[in-house]
Design a protein around this motif. Structure first.
Motif, PDB file in Angstrom:
ATOM      1  N   THR A  32       0.825  -1.200   0.000  1.00 51.81           N
ATOM      2  CA  THR A  32       0.000   0.000   0.000  1.00 51.81           C
ATOM      3  C   THR A  32       0.864   1.258   0.000  1.00 51.81           C
ATOM      4  O   THR A  32       0.581   2.220  -0.710  1.00 51.81           O
ATOM      5  CB  THR A  32      -0.939   0.000   1.215  1.00 51.81           C
ATOM      6  N   GLY A  36       0.841   3.977  -2.923  1.00 49.78           N
ATOM      7  CA  GLY A  36       0.465   5.353  -2.602  1.00 49.78           C
ATOM      8  C   GLY A  36       1.581   6.341  -2.828  1.00 49.78           C
ATOM      9  O   GLY A  36       1.349   7.472  -3.230  1.00 49.78           O
ATOM     10  N   PHE A  40       0.127   7.113  -6.925  1.00 50.15           N
ATOM     11  CA  PHE A  40      -0.797   8.181  -6.557  1.00 50.15           C
ATOM     12  C   PHE A  40      -0.197   9.550  -6.878  1.00 50.15           C
ATOM     13  O   PHE A  40      -0.851  10.414  -7.460  1.00 50.15           O
ATOM     14  CB  PHE A  40      -1.139   8.070  -5.069  1.00 50.15           C
ATOM     15  N   CYS A  64      -9.820   9.739  -4.884  1.00 51.28           N
ATOM     16  CA  CYS A  64      -9.280   8.662  -4.052  1.00 51.28           C
ATOM     17  C   CYS A  64      -9.930   8.637  -2.669  1.00 51.28           C
ATOM     18  O   CYS A  64     -10.261   7.569  -2.151  1.00 51.28           O
ATOM     19  CB  CYS A  64      -7.767   8.801  -3.928  1.00 51.28           C
TER      20      CYS A  64
END
Length: 82
Positions: A32, A36, A40, A64
């Motif tokens: 994750t 991220g 992201f 998001c």
């Protein structure tokens, strides 16, 4: 490796050697974090370039966060028996 990252790696080693459940959780957290921290931010940059300003990054951020709020409404809470 900076001095700030050393405690993080020590924590990971301790948790990975604790038990399998903690190892799986750390694996998910690392995946994750990588997602991220890389994808992201790249999506925010691309959206900012396409929209000509910071509004693109804000749009990606709102999308998001909206998705995360949607997921929290669909989560099932496990009841643990003590």
């Amino acid at each position: 490796m900076t001095m700030k990252s050393i405690p993080f790696f020590i924590l990971i080693v301790i948790l990975l050697t604790a038990n399998l459940q903690a190892q799986l959780k750390i694996d998910y957290d690392l995946i994750t974090g990588i997602f991220g921290g890389a994808l992201f931010v790249a999506a925010m940059g691309i959206a900012s370039d396409l929209m000509g300003g910071q509004i693109g990054a804000i749009v990606i951020l709102i999308l998001c966060v909206s998705y995360l709020v949607f997921l929290t409404t669909k989560m099932k809470i496990k009841e643990t028996v003590v």
